[in-house]
Motif scaffolding. Sequence first.
Motif, PDB file in Angstrom:
ATOM      1  N   ASP A 152      10.535   2.234  -6.528  1.00 40.02           N
ATOM      2  CA  ASP A 152      11.660   2.983  -5.970  1.00 40.02           C
ATOM      3  C   ASP A 152      12.865   2.048  -6.063  1.00 40.02           C
ATOM      4  N   VAL A 153      13.730   2.275  -7.050  1.00 38.40           N
ATOM      5  CA  VAL A 153      14.749   1.291  -7.413  1.00 38.40           C
ATOM      6  C   VAL A 153      16.145   1.721  -6.967  1.00 38.40           C
ATOM      7  N   THR A 154      16.872   0.772  -6.370  1.00 37.70           N
ATOM      8  CA  THR A 154      18.286   0.942  -6.046  1.00 37.70           C
ATOM      9  C   THR A 154      19.091  -0.048  -6.878  1.00 37.70           C
ATOM     10  N   LEU A 155      20.060   0.451  -7.638  1.00 36.12           N
ATOM     11  CA  LEU A 155      20.865  -0.375  -8.524  1.00 36.12           C
ATOM     12  C   LEU A 155      22.251  -0.556  -7.925  1.00 36.12           C
ATOM     13  N   ILE A 156      22.647  -1.809  -7.735  1.00 33.59           N
ATOM     14  CA  ILE A 156      23.905  -2.117  -7.051  1.00 33.59           C
ATOM     15  C   ILE A 156      24.857  -2.835  -8.001  1.00 33.59           C
ATOM     16  N   GLY A 157      26.056  -2.294  -8.140  1.00 36.71           N
ATOM     17  CA  GLY A 157      27.096  -2.902  -8.960  1.00 36.71           C
ATOM     18  C   GLY A 157      28.407  -2.919  -8.208  1.00 36.71           C
ATOM     19  N   ARG A 158      29.433  -3.503  -8.818  1.00 36.07           N
ATOM     20  CA  ARG A 158      30.713  -3.641  -8.115  1.00 36.07           C
ATOM     21  C   ARG A 158      31.511  -2.351  -8.091  1.00 36.07           C
ATOM     22  N   THR A 159      31.404  -1.534  -9.145  1.00 37.30           N
ATOM     23  CA  THR A 159      32.177  -0.294  -9.198  1.00 37.30           C
ATOM     24  C   THR A 159      31.310   0.855  -9.683  1.00 37.30           C
ATOM     25  N   GLU A 160      31.643   2.059  -9.227  1.00 37.57           N
ATOM     26  CA  GLU A 160      30.900   3.243  -9.656  1.00 37.57           C
ATOM     27  C   GLU A 160      31.066   3.467 -11.168  1.00 37.57           C
ATOM     28  N   GLY A 161      32.272   3.220 -11.659  1.00 36.44           N
ATOM     29  CA  GLY A 161      32.525   3.416 -13.077  1.00 36.44           C
ATOM     30  C   GLY A 161      31.653   2.528 -13.942  1.00 36.44           C
ATOM     31  N   ARG A 162      31.547   1.268 -13.564  1.00 34.34           N
ATOM     32  CA  ARG A 162      30.723   0.334 -14.322  1.00 34.34           C
ATOM     33  C   ARG A 162      29.251   0.722 -14.246  1.00 34.34           C
ATOM     34  N   LEU A 163      28.806   1.186 -13.086  1.00 35.22           N
ATOM     35  CA  LEU A 163      27.423   1.633 -12.939  1.00 35.22           C
ATOM     36  C   LEU A 163      27.125   2.801 -13.881  1.00 35.22           C
ATOM     37  N   LYS A 164      28.047   3.762 -13.933  1.00 29.74           N
ATOM     38  CA  LYS A 164      27.829   4.935 -14.787  1.00 29.74           C
ATOM     39  C   LYS A 164      27.774   4.553 -16.258  1.00 29.74           C
ATOM     40  N   VAL A 165      28.617   3.601 -16.658  1.00 28.30           N
ATOM     41  CA  VAL A 165      28.673   3.201 -18.062  1.00 28.30           C
ATOM     42  C   VAL A 165      27.412   2.436 -18.471  1.00 28.30           C
ATOM     43  N   THR A 166      26.923   1.551 -17.595  1.00 29.37           N
ATOM     44  CA  THR A 166      25.839   0.647 -17.988  1.00 29.37           C
ATOM     45  C   THR A 166      24.440   1.172 -17.664  1.00 29.37           C
TER      46      THR A 166
ATOM     47  N   ARG B 292       0.822  -1.219   0.000  1.00 29.69           N
ATOM     48  CA  ARG B 292       0.000   0.000   0.000  1.00 29.69           C
ATOM     49  C   ARG B 292       0.855   1.268   0.000  1.00 29.69           C
ATOM     50  N   ARG B 293       1.999   1.178  -0.596  1.00 32.60           N
ATOM     51  CA  ARG B 293       2.899   2.324  -0.804  1.00 32.60           C
ATOM     52  C   ARG B 293       3.847   1.934  -1.923  1.00 32.60           C
ATOM     53  N   GLN B 294       4.664   2.873  -2.368  1.00 27.65           N
ATOM     54  CA  GLN B 294       5.630   2.578  -3.421  1.00 27.65           C
ATOM     55  C   GLN B 294       6.631   1.532  -2.936  1.00 27.65           C
ATOM     56  N   ALA B 295       6.783   0.472  -3.683  1.00 25.95           N
ATOM     57  CA  ALA B 295       7.694  -0.604  -3.284  1.00 25.95           C
ATOM     58  C   ALA B 295       9.142  -0.212  -3.516  1.00 25.95           C
ATOM     59  N   ARG B 296      10.000  -0.644  -2.594  1.00 24.79           N
ATOM     60  CA  ARG B 296      11.438  -0.406  -2.705  1.00 24.79           C
ATOM     61  C   ARG B 296      12.109  -1.681  -3.212  1.00 24.79           C
ATOM     62  N   VAL B 297      12.720  -1.578  -4.368  1.00 24.38           N
ATOM     63  CA  VAL B 297      13.320  -2.731  -5.030  1.00 24.38           C
ATOM     64  C   VAL B 297      14.806  -2.497  -5.215  1.00 24.38           C
ATOM     65  N   ALA B 298      15.610  -3.469  -4.823  1.00 24.75           N
ATOM     66  CA  ALA B 298      17.056  -3.403  -5.038  1.00 24.75           C
ATOM     67  C   ALA B 298      17.452  -4.450  -6.070  1.00 24.75           C
ATOM     68  N   VAL B 299      18.299  -4.059  -7.000  1.00 25.48           N
ATOM     69  CA  VAL B 299      18.797  -4.971  -8.031  1.00 25.48           C
ATOM     70  C   VAL B 299      20.284  -5.190  -7.779  1.00 25.48           C
ATOM     71  N   LEU B 300      20.643  -6.392  -7.369  1.00 22.43           N
ATOM     72  CA  LEU B 300      22.039  -6.740  -7.120  1.00 22.43           C
ATOM     73  C   LEU B 300      22.589  -7.407  -8.374  1.00 22.43           C
ATOM     74  N   GLY B 301      23.589  -6.788  -8.982  1.00 23.82           N
ATOM     75  CA  GLY B 301      24.079  -7.239 -10.276  1.00 23.82           C
ATOM     76  C   GLY B 301      23.453  -6.427 -11.392  1.00 23.82           C
ATOM     77  N   ALA B 302      23.214  -5.149 -11.101  1.00 22.14           N
ATOM     78  CA  ALA B 302      22.504  -4.275 -12.045  1.00 22.14           C
ATOM     79  C   ALA B 302      23.307  -3.967 -13.295  1.00 22.14           C
ATOM     80  N   THR B 303      24.625  -4.169 -13.260  1.00 18.74           N
ATOM     81  CA  THR B 303      25.454  -3.818 -14.419  1.00 18.74           C
ATOM     82  C   THR B 303      25.651  -4.980 -15.383  1.00 18.74           C
ATOM     83  N   GLY B 304      25.085  -6.142 -15.059  1.00 16.81           N
ATOM     84  CA  GLY B 304      25.267  -7.315 -15.900  1.00 16.81           C
ATOM     85  C   GLY B 304      24.350  -7.318 -17.117  1.00 16.81           C
ATOM     86  N   SER B 305      24.486  -8.359 -17.933  1.00 13.50           N
ATOM     87  CA  SER B 305      23.734  -8.443 -19.177  1.00 13.50           C
ATOM     88  C   SER B 305      22.240  -8.616 -18.951  1.00 13.50           C
TER      89      SER B 305
END
Length: 353
Positions: A181-195, A153-166
């Motif tokens: 409400d999405v949180t994207l988790i990757g191993r490096t900031e650089g990879r997150l920015k690129v993907t 009954r509110r906006q769901a909070r979703v985390a994606v672990l491995g967000a930079t993968g294929s």
Amino acid sequence: MVFSSGDGPWFAFLTHPRDIADLTRWKGSRLMREYSADDDDFLRKVNTMEPVVIGDLLFGMGGPRGELVGVMRMPDVLLKDGGREAVAEGLRVAAARGAKVVGLGAWTAPVTAAGRTLLHGAPDGVTITTGNAYTAAVSRHNVVEAVEALDLRRQARVAVLGATGSVGVPASHLLVQEGFDVTLIGRTEGRLKVTVGDLAPVARLTTGLGHLREADVVLVLTSDKTSLVRPEHVSDGAVIIDVAQPVNIPRSSHDLFEAKGVCVVEGGLVRIPGYRSTYDLAITDPYSTFACLGETYLLSRDGAREHSVGPIEPSTSLRMERIAAWHGVRPAPLDLADRRLPRTPPEAAAAAS
């Protein structure tokens, strides 16, 4: 080696032993184990084997037929030098058997740069797919199902672990489009920015597992050793959807999560009409199989000639979802029985205490 009578297979699906239990389910391992001094000697022998056909994939009487081709390398060995060539040899075996579409399962896709390294020298007339497009669509469906079950009954909070993968990149876009409400988790900031940098205005980008505690639903798309999820990483009452293969959270650890009210379920699975595998893929639901295998089946049904490798666009995932629906392929329901109670918002729980 398993050989089937009749014409060659429509398609082949490459896989590898995820653990020693996978090997014990392969009939050919029994004799090899009998003549091995110990487990180490047994694994050493397995890790030097040529690819073999380990099972048939059947879809009703007179329907299409596929074969499971085992790339006989354990995960840690597959990631080392020689892993790519072992997968390439599996592709050649599948093509020689007559398969026109070859799918990549588990780590056979990551070690070949999402299939791209296989394109050079690929057998003529063979289409290669990672299965990532349909897996992303099914992962989105899994998250929607879990959120509906929680009845927040509110906006769901979703985390994606491995967000930079294929799978993670298209899945992240699809989840943002759903309005979570999405949180994207990757191993490096650089990879997150690129993907997934284009999602920064509408999603959180982070490298820390600590942000998993803020999520109602955690979509796990990686089994990298630096990203293994433990009970202390998530909040009470959360749902974890483990799509990774090999799994991020072994079934033997599920009780530890359930002790704190966290539900861990298998995701990324589909049901195909008439599906049966002669090899036990160790999926809890015997009527289901992996979405990546499902995509391989679908592309063979449609006579696809265009490779599905490398980065995947969200639109491609949606197209695969439509193709799947046309052929009666559906996401398998999550095992959320007896866990469909409303999840108390963290702010409400804090106020009550």
